[in-house]
Design an enzyme around this catalytic site. Structure first.
Site, short mmCIF file in Angstrom:
data_model
loop_
_atom_site.label_atom_id
_atom_site.label_comp_id
_atom_site.label_asym_id
_atom_site.label_seq_id
_atom_site.Cartn_x
_atom_site.Cartn_y
_atom_site.Cartn_z
N GLY A 1 -5.71 -24.85 -5.72
CA GLY A 1 -6.96 -25.53 -5.77
C GLY A 1 -6.94 -26.41 -4.33
N HIS B 1 -7.66 1.54 0.45
CA HIS B 1 -8.71 2.11 1.30
C HIS B 1 -8.55 3.55 1.31
CE1 HIS B 1 -5.68 1.66 4.57
NE2 HIS B 1 -6.32 2.77 5.23
N GLY C 1 -4.13 8.31 8.87
CA GLY C 1 -3.36 9.19 8.06
C GLY C 1 -2.06 8.60 7.39
N ASP D 1 -5.29 -4.43 -0.22
CA ASP D 1 -5.34 -3.18 0.02
C ASP D 1 -4.38 -2.24 -0.51
OD1 ASP D 1 -6.52 -1.08 1.46
OD2 ASP D 1 -5.44 -1.69 3.01
N SER E 1 -1.60 5.81 6.82
CA SER E 1 -2.01 4.46 5.43
C SER E 1 -1.36 4.97 4.22
CB SER E 1 -3.47 4.31 5.45
OG SER E 1 -3.94 3.85 6.64
#
Length: 537
Positions: free
Chosen positions: A313, A150, A255, A180, A257
């Site tokens: 699955g 991000h 900031g 992410d 991150s």
């Protein structure tokens, strides 16, 4: 005349009051005026510093965070993504006020503004550059940097700036939005003295461990904050994401991150990712991606350009006390309940069934659904694993080969599974009337007709009874049922699992229920199957 005398009296009183105040102030000043001590004649502070006996231990502890900062700050960089947008710039100053055809004309068709005078010039395309700021960690001498997805999402250019103000252009190596994470690489010549993080084993992290967060909160570069590990294995928000967060109370703010979370030895244990906050600022709850998880994703992106995740699955849900009782399990059992299986995938081929409880994989205990998803995802496709399950109160081991998680998940099969072939009714037959409202279960049901299948999009091969309503006084999980849901199977402590195909069968089941019974019903909603558990009050 009276008014003039009153005014004079007020002025005289004001002069008297001011004179008195001045006199009093002067008197106090004369009384308080004393000779001042000579400079250096006054001793300030105690003669002996505190904690003299433990000073050596305190000094060593003080230097712990100083040393961490010296080691970590150099390899935590500022990540500066630049988004470039194209905007239209109009040289005609009246374009914005009179935008559109006919907007600059009077009712009789005459122009308000002469196009020749003001210039009927076509709009000009201009670039608009918008910079952001996040953090990143240098993880390789070859110039690879890990950060959050991000932080750089949508960026046309990405630059990094080191703590000594050296700047480098980077290229995007790969992204993984499901975790992410993103990997960058310095372009051109990589300096030989590039500082690199030491990657620790994040599986060794425990709640209560000291940690330090380093990053660039609110553009305040190279900020260092300390705290402890608050918890492990956290999941926040979207369940479709792969999350196994380390929770910490070390201050993490916008900031931070992509920055580093390190242990007391200065080793990288996580990548700071997000905060929990109602205000957008720090309130003591921050989250970091464990470096073991980040490392596998990073290596996949570098070597293959995409992330490979294991897949067997299954559709799963967590156990709780009611479902444990309904399945005949002890309270000390941890595990995950299988609510449905994808046809033809490893779990279904290996013989797993709906209602099985997965308690361990390769001898490693499984705590909850998020733990299971991350464990399976960590396996390379082709790996053979052994899964321990509980079925009908008995432990069983099943071996299967992990496959590759597809980019587009297949749909769950809506038809009933062959392993759940119908059995004779396990509940005593009732001779009473056949009302729709079942007093025991508190659920109004009906048989599924072709008209209902068409109205509620129920496929022709889905068997069961359709939910019409739930009693108003219900306050448990039954309140989540919707009109159009199909009840396919029922489980209650003391009886074997039983498939339901008619309202009469559901009535027979309902009338066997007693207060305090733990109940599980399997529900089909469109193409998703899941269990709803409740206890009769």
């Amino acid at each position: 005349m009276e008014k003039t005398n009153s005014t004079r009296f007020t002025k005289v009183c004001s002069v008297v009051v001011i004179s008195l105040v001045f006199f009093v102030n002067c008197s106090f000043a004369e009384q308080n005026e004393q000779p001042r001590p000579q400079r250096g004649s006054v001793e300030f502070g105690a003669n002996t510093p505190p904690a003299q006996e433990n000073r050596d231990q305190i000094e060593r502890f003080r230097n712990v965070f100083v040393n961490i900062a010296r080691e970590v700050v150099p390899y935590v960089v500022s990540v500066i993504p630049t988004k470039i947008d194209t905007v239209l710039f109009h040289q005609n100053p009246f374009y914005r006020q009179f935008n559109g055809e006919g907007q600059n004309q009077s009712d009789d068709g005459e122009l308000f503004f002469d196009s020749e005078e003001y210039g009927n010039v076509a709009p000009e395309s201009r670039e608009r550059r918008q910079e952001g700021l996040g953090s990143g960690v240098i993880v390789s001498k070859e110039g690879y940097i890990i950060t959050n997805y991000h932080v750089i999402a949508g960026a046309a250019e990405i630059e990094i700036r080191m703590s000594n103000d050296r700047t480098f252009s980077t290229e995007l190596v790969g992204i993984d939005s499901l975790s992410d994470l993103a990997v960058l690489k310095i372009t051109g010549n990589v300096p030989e003295d590039l500082p690199v993080a030491y990657l620790a084993d994040s599986d060794s992290v425990e709640p209560g461990d000291w940690v330090v967060a380093v990053g660039n909160p609110f553009s305040l570069t190279s900020s260092v904050t300390a705290g402890i590990v608050s918890a492990l294995g956290r999941q926040v928000g979207d369940a479709s994401q792969y999350q196994d967060f380390i929770q910490t109370d070390a201050a993490i703010n916008p900031g931070n991150s992509g920055g580093a979370l390190v242990n007391i030895y200065g080793e990288l244990v996580g990548i700071n990712t997000l905060i929990y906050s109602k205000t957008g600022g720090f309130i003591g709850i921050g989250f970091a991606i464990p470096i073991n998880m980040a490392k596998k994703i990073m290596m996949d992106l570098i070597y293959e350009g995409k992330v490979s995740r294991g897949w067997i699955g299954i559709s799963i849900q967590d156990l709780n006390n009611v479902s444990r009782e309904a399945l005949g399990l002890n309270y000390n059992y941890t595990g995950v309940l299988i609510s449905d299986l994808f046809r033809g995938e490893p779990a279904q081929r290996a013989g797993l069934k709906r209602g099985d409880v997965i308690v361990s994989i390769d001898g490693k205990q499984i705590n909850n659904s998020n733990h299971l998803r991350n464990t399976i995802a960590s396996f390379d496709p082709g790996k053979i694993i052994t899964i321990t399950i509980i079925r009908n109160g008995k432990e069983k081991q099943v071996t299967m080969t992990v496959s590759q998680r597809p980019e587009q998940l297949p749909s769950l099969p809506p038809s009933h599974h062959p392993e759940n072939e119908r059995t004779p009714p396990a509940f005593p037959q009732s001779q009473n009337a056949d009302p729709q409202v079942q007093k025991g279960a508190g659920i109004t049901v009906c048989n599924i007709t072709n008209e209902l299948r068409s109205k509620f999009n129920i496929l022709y091969n889905v068997e069961g009874v359709m939910v019409l309503d739930v009693c108003e006084n219900v306050r448990d999980n039954r309140s989540t049922l919707l009109t159009g849901d199909v009840i396919k199977e029922v489980r209650v402590r003391g009886y074997s699992p039983h498939l339901i195909s008619s309202k009469r069968e559901f009535k027979n089941f309902s009338q066997t229920l007693k207060p305090g019974d733990p109940v599980m019903i399997m529900v089909q909603r469109e193409q998703n199957a899941f269990f709803v558990e409740f206890r009769l009050e």
